[in-house]
Enzyme design. Structure first.
Site, PDB file in Angstrom:
ATOM      1  N   CYS A   1       0.850  -1.199   0.000  1.00 16.91           N
ATOM      2  CA  CYS A   1       0.000   0.000   0.000  1.00 16.91           C
ATOM      3  C   CYS A   1       0.887   1.252   0.000  1.00 16.91           C
ATOM      4  O   CYS A   1       1.856   1.333   0.751  1.00 16.91           O
ATOM      5  CB  CYS A   1      -0.915  -0.005   1.220  1.00 16.91           C
ATOM      6  SG  CYS A   1      -2.036   1.402   1.248  1.00 16.91           S
TER       7      CYS A   1
ATOM      8  N   CYS B   1       0.325  -0.221  10.239  1.00  9.53           N
ATOM      9  CA  CYS B   1      -0.227  -1.193   9.292  1.00  9.53           C
ATOM     10  C   CYS B   1       0.808  -2.115   8.653  1.00  9.53           C
ATOM     11  O   CYS B   1       1.757  -1.655   8.000  1.00  9.53           O
ATOM     12  CB  CYS B   1      -0.989  -0.460   8.195  1.00  9.53           C
ATOM     13  SG  CYS B   1      -1.843  -1.621   7.103  1.00  9.53           S
TER      14      CYS B   1
ATOM     15  N   CYS C   1     -17.013  -8.360   4.937  1.00 12.48           N
ATOM     16  CA  CYS C   1     -16.268  -7.108   4.759  1.00 12.48           C
ATOM     17  C   CYS C   1     -15.020  -7.366   3.934  1.00 12.48           C
ATOM     18  O   CYS C   1     -14.173  -8.175   4.323  1.00 12.48           O
ATOM     19  CB  CYS C   1     -15.827  -6.557   6.113  1.00 12.48           C
ATOM     20  SG  CYS C   1     -17.164  -6.381   7.281  1.00 12.48           S
TER      21      CYS C   1
ATOM     22  N   CYS D   1     -19.857  -5.129   2.959  1.00 11.98           N
ATOM     23  CA  CYS D   1     -19.064  -4.017   3.476  1.00 11.98           C
ATOM     24  C   CYS D   1     -17.740  -4.007   2.726  1.00 11.98           C
ATOM     25  O   CYS D   1     -17.206  -5.071   2.411  1.00 11.98           O
ATOM     26  CB  CYS D   1     -18.823  -4.213   4.971  1.00 11.98           C
ATOM     27  SG  CYS D   1     -17.706  -2.970   5.663  1.00 11.98           S
TER      28      CYS D   1
ATOM     29  N   CYS E   1     -19.200   2.724   8.517  1.00 13.81           N
ATOM     30  CA  CYS E   1     -18.475   2.002   9.558  1.00 13.81           C
ATOM     31  C   CYS E   1     -17.193   2.798   9.776  1.00 13.81           C
ATOM     32  O   CYS E   1     -16.359   2.893   8.872  1.00 13.81           O
ATOM     33  CB  CYS E   1     -18.163   0.582   9.084  1.00 13.81           C
ATOM     34  SG  CYS E   1     -17.104  -0.338  10.204  1.00 13.81           S
TER      35      CYS E   1
HETATM   36  N1  SAM Z   1      -6.595   0.718   2.939  1.00 12.47           N
HETATM   37  C1  SAM Z   1      -7.872   1.033   3.417  1.00 12.47           C
HETATM   38  C2  SAM Z   1      -7.852   2.176   4.425  1.00 12.47           C
HETATM   39  O1  SAM Z   1      -6.948   2.253   5.226  1.00 12.47           O
HETATM   40  O2  SAM Z   1      -8.778   2.980   4.381  1.00 12.47           O
HETATM   41  C3  SAM Z   1      -8.610  -0.147   4.016  1.00 12.47           C
HETATM   42  C4  SAM Z   1      -7.875  -1.220   4.810  1.00 12.47           C
HETATM   43  S1  SAM Z   1      -7.168  -0.733   6.347  1.00 12.47           S
HETATM   44  C5  SAM Z   1      -6.218  -2.153   6.754  1.00 12.47           C
HETATM   45  C6  SAM Z   1      -8.528  -0.689   7.476  1.00 12.47           C
HETATM   46  C7  SAM Z   1      -8.271  -0.342   8.907  1.00 12.47           C
HETATM   47  O3  SAM Z   1      -7.645  -1.412   9.592  1.00 12.47           O
HETATM   48  C8  SAM Z   1      -7.375   0.830   9.233  1.00 12.47           C
HETATM   49  O4  SAM Z   1      -8.037   2.047   9.097  1.00 12.47           O
HETATM   50  C9  SAM Z   1      -7.009   0.582  10.675  1.00 12.47           C
HETATM   51  O5  SAM Z   1      -7.909   1.222  11.544  1.00 12.47           O
HETATM   52  C10 SAM Z   1      -7.130  -0.940  10.804  1.00 12.47           C
HETATM   53  N2  SAM Z   1      -5.808  -1.555  11.063  1.00 12.47           N
HETATM   54  C11 SAM Z   1      -4.812  -1.726  10.182  1.00 12.47           C
HETATM   55  N3  SAM Z   1      -3.738  -2.291  10.748  1.00 12.47           N
HETATM   56  C12 SAM Z   1      -4.063  -2.490  12.051  1.00 12.47           C
HETATM   57  C13 SAM Z   1      -3.357  -3.030  13.148  1.00 12.47           C
HETATM   58  N4  SAM Z   1      -2.107  -3.450  13.054  1.00 12.47           N
HETATM   59  N5  SAM Z   1      -3.987  -3.086  14.343  1.00 12.47           N
HETATM   60  C14 SAM Z   1      -5.255  -2.635  14.466  1.00 12.47           C
HETATM   61  N6  SAM Z   1      -5.964  -2.117  13.450  1.00 12.47           N
HETATM   62  C15 SAM Z   1      -5.388  -2.031  12.245  1.00 12.47           C
HETATM   63 FE1  SF4 Z   2      -2.829   1.169   3.375  1.00 10.48          FE
HETATM   64 FE2  SF4 Z   2      -2.806  -0.081   5.693  1.00 10.48          FE
HETATM   65 FE3  SF4 Z   2      -3.058   2.552   5.645  1.00 10.48          FE
HETATM   66 FE4  SF4 Z   2      -5.088   0.978   4.756  1.00 10.48          FE
HETATM   67  S1  SF4 Z   2      -4.300   1.113   6.823  1.00 10.48           S
HETATM   68  S2  SF4 Z   2      -4.264   2.820   3.789  1.00 10.48           S
HETATM   69  S3  SF4 Z   2      -3.906  -0.727   3.890  1.00 10.48           S
HETATM   70  S4  SF4 Z   2      -1.258   1.376   4.950  1.00 10.48           S
END
Ligand code: SAM
Ligand code: SF4
Ligand code: DTB
Length: 349
Positions: free
Chosen positions: A58, A65, A102, A133, A193
């Site tokens: 990403c 993340c 989702c 979702c 959400c």
């Molecule tokens: N890339 C898109 C975005 O960020 O809008 C969608 C996927 S992203 C993985 C969705 C959500 O997962 C993030 O906004 C974050 O709140 C949650 N998330 C990601 N990594 C995480 C982690 N290590 N622990 C807890 N929540 C996490």
């Molecule tokens: Fe990308 Fe992870 Fe951020 Fe979603 S949460 S925008 S997957 S880096």
């Protein structure tokens, strides 16, 4: 402390919210559970299943993340999954009793070439009788409308933290861009959400600030996921201190009081929580979970383990909104019993 009659409000102030956080734990939980009972059956929990339809690489730099291309977490990156495979995973989720599917993609935003596939996924999952979702990053108004047209019920887009702390966690997308995407989702008639993460080094004021942003939106998000940071090696937050479990429960309770009609989801991090803590989370008013052994890239409790916990707590899974009839409820319960029994039988041989 008397039972408090709850009203849905959009004018929360920091002082009021901090006062809730600072209540003695038992008083806060009593208040949250009292509010919860005014809007929900306290013994029903909604179950959603997650699938990563496009994993890793990403371009965003979200410090929590594992899928960000800025950090090396050893994750295998994958292209957008084939529609058929996504529909198979959705059918599997339905078979274990999930009511919402989702789909998450590690994108800054969906590209024009990916949109037709994404729309087919929405249509296919919807046709299976599941709520749909997606979480695909930032959207344009046109993309939002196309998703709504295809039958998308919910769009997940987290604010993650307070506006003040946000810049310490993400630099590649602004808070106001996130709010703009949420506004498009609302205008297109979809459900929102949106929630955040605890354990990123934020202060109590930041936790309160996140909830104020969500609760002071013109309409509350229907679903509010509260994630406990899953610390993944290679991400900048891998060595953050653990959140005090009682402080995590406090966040759920305050979210429940501030957004009384929303589903509050005990989201990522359940693998690291014991069953007593999860029971307290439900007492605080959490009434949704991710169900199935994987979140997007990290682990989640096994489905049969969750069903045994539900059984021990007298909790029933919630039926889908439009199908909250007895027949559908019976079908969900049967699927859950079969799931639990097959796993028990499997582990006995
Ligand atoms: N890339 C898109 C975005 O960020 O809008 C969608 C996927 S992203 C993985 C969705 C959500 O997962 C993030 O906004 C974050 O709140 C949650 N998330 C990601 N990594 C995480 C982690 N290590 N622990 C807890 N929540 C996490
Ligand atoms: Fe990308 Fe992870 Fe951020 Fe979603 S949460 S925008 S997957 S880096
Ligand atoms: C949300 O608030 N939490 C989910 C979902 N929305 C998309 C994601 C949690 C991801 C946890 C880390 C991972 O498995 O990669």
């Amino acid at each position: 402390m008397p039972m408090i009659a709850s009203v849905t409000r959009h004018d929360w102030t920091p002082a009021e919210v901090l006062a809730l956080f600072k209540l003695p734990f038992n008083d806060l939980l009593f208040q949250a559970q009292s509010v919860h009972r005014q809007y929900f059956d306290p013994n029903r929990v909604q179950v959603s299943t997650l699938l990563s339809i496009k994993t890793g690489a990403c371009p965003e730099d979200c410090k929590y993340c594992p899928q960000s291309g800025h950090y090396n977490t050893g994750l295998d990156k994958e292209k957008l999954m084939e529609v058929e495979k996504v529909l198979q995973a959705a059918a599997d989720a339905k078979a274990i009793g999930s009511t919402r599917f989702c789909m998450g993609a590690a994108w800054k935003h969906p590209s024009a070439k990916d949109m037709p596939y994404v729309l087919k996924m929405v249509e296919g999952v919807k046709a299976l009788g599941l709520e749909t979702c997606m979480t695909l990053g930032k959207l344009t108004q046109e993309q939002t409308e196309a998703l709504a047209q295809a039958g998308l019920d919910y769009y997940n887009h987290n604010l993650d933290t307070s506006p003040e702390f946000y810049g310490n966690i993400i630099t590649t997308r602004t808070y106001s861009e996130r709010l703009q995407t949420l506004a498009y989702v609302r205008d297109a008639g979809m459900k929102i959400c949106s929630g955040g993460i605890l354990g990123m080094g934020e202060s109590l004021e930041d936790r309160a600030g996140l909830l104020i942003q969500l609760a002071n939106l013109p309409e509350h998000p229907e679903s509010v996921p509260i994630n406990m940071l899953v610390k993944v090696k290679g991400t900048p937050l891998a060595e953050e201190e653990d959140v005090d479990p009682f402080d995590f429960i406090r966040m759920l309770a305050v979210a429940r009081i501030m957004m009384p009609e929303s589903h509050v989801r005990l989201s990522a991090g359940r693998e690291q929580m014991n069953e007593q803590m999860q029971a307290l989370a439900f007492l605080a008013g959490a009434n949704s979970i991710f169900y199935g052994e994987k979140l997007l890239t990290t682990g989640n409790p096994q489905a049969d383990k969750d069903m045994r916990l539900f059984e021990r707590l007298g909790i029933q899974p919630e039926a889908r909104e439009e199908h909250a009839d007895e027949v559908h409820q019976a079908a969900i319960e049967q699927a859950l019993i079969e799931q639990r029994d097959s796993k028990l039988f499997y582990s006995a041989v």
